[in-house]
Design a protein around this motif. Structure first.
Motif, mmCIF file in Angstrom:
data_model
loop_
_atom_site.group_PDB
_atom_site.id
_atom_site.type_symbol
_atom_site.label_atom_id
_atom_site.label_comp_id
_atom_site.label_asym_id
_atom_site.label_seq_id
_atom_site.Cartn_x
_atom_site.Cartn_y
_atom_site.Cartn_z
ATOM 1 N N ASN A 122 0.852 -1.184 0.000
ATOM 2 C CA ASN A 122 0.000 0.000 0.000
ATOM 3 C C ASN A 122 0.893 1.241 0.000
ATOM 4 O O ASN A 122 1.599 1.502 0.974
ATOM 5 N N GLN A 164 0.792 3.827 3.007
ATOM 6 C CA GLN A 164 1.346 3.533 4.321
ATOM 7 C C GLN A 164 2.849 3.792 4.297
ATOM 8 O O GLN A 164 3.555 3.315 3.413
ATOM 9 N N ARG A 165 3.310 4.563 5.233
ATOM 10 C CA ARG A 165 4.720 4.929 5.267
ATOM 11 C C ARG A 165 5.620 3.696 5.371
ATOM 12 O O ARG A 165 6.664 3.622 4.727
ATOM 13 N N SER A 166 5.234 2.690 6.122
ATOM 14 C CA SER A 166 6.056 1.482 6.280
ATOM 15 C C SER A 166 6.219 0.748 4.954
ATOM 16 O O SER A 166 7.201 0.068 4.745
#
Length: 78
Positions: free
Chosen positions: A70, A73-75
């Motif tokens: 995704n 999402q930062r991760s």
């Protein structure tokens, strides 16, 4: 023409676009004969009654699901 699957139906276009003409690995696809529009009723019945053909062995029996990360999402971006 009547084909057993989309991979066989579009192989000639794929072969031209990716220049697969000289690769022997694709010979089984080149050898495939689709059912002609001029086929008799008996020939069409015979074509449809054939379940598996040698080219079916090239399809993966187990598909691996590919999940895209995704991007929101930062991760997922690291």
């Amino acid at each position: 023409m009547l084909f057993k699957c989309p991979a066989l139906a579009f192989f000639s276009q794929l072969e031209a676009r990716l220049k697969l003409h000289d690769l022997p690995q694709w010979q089984l696809f080149r050898d495939y004969q689709a059912c002609s529009p001029t086929a008799t009723d008996d020939e069409v019945r015979e074509f449809l009654s054939t379940k598996a053909i040698p080219q079916c062995g090239l399809c993966p029996s187990r598909r691996t699901k590919f999940v895209h990360p995704n991007p929101l999402q930062r991760s997922a971006l690291q």
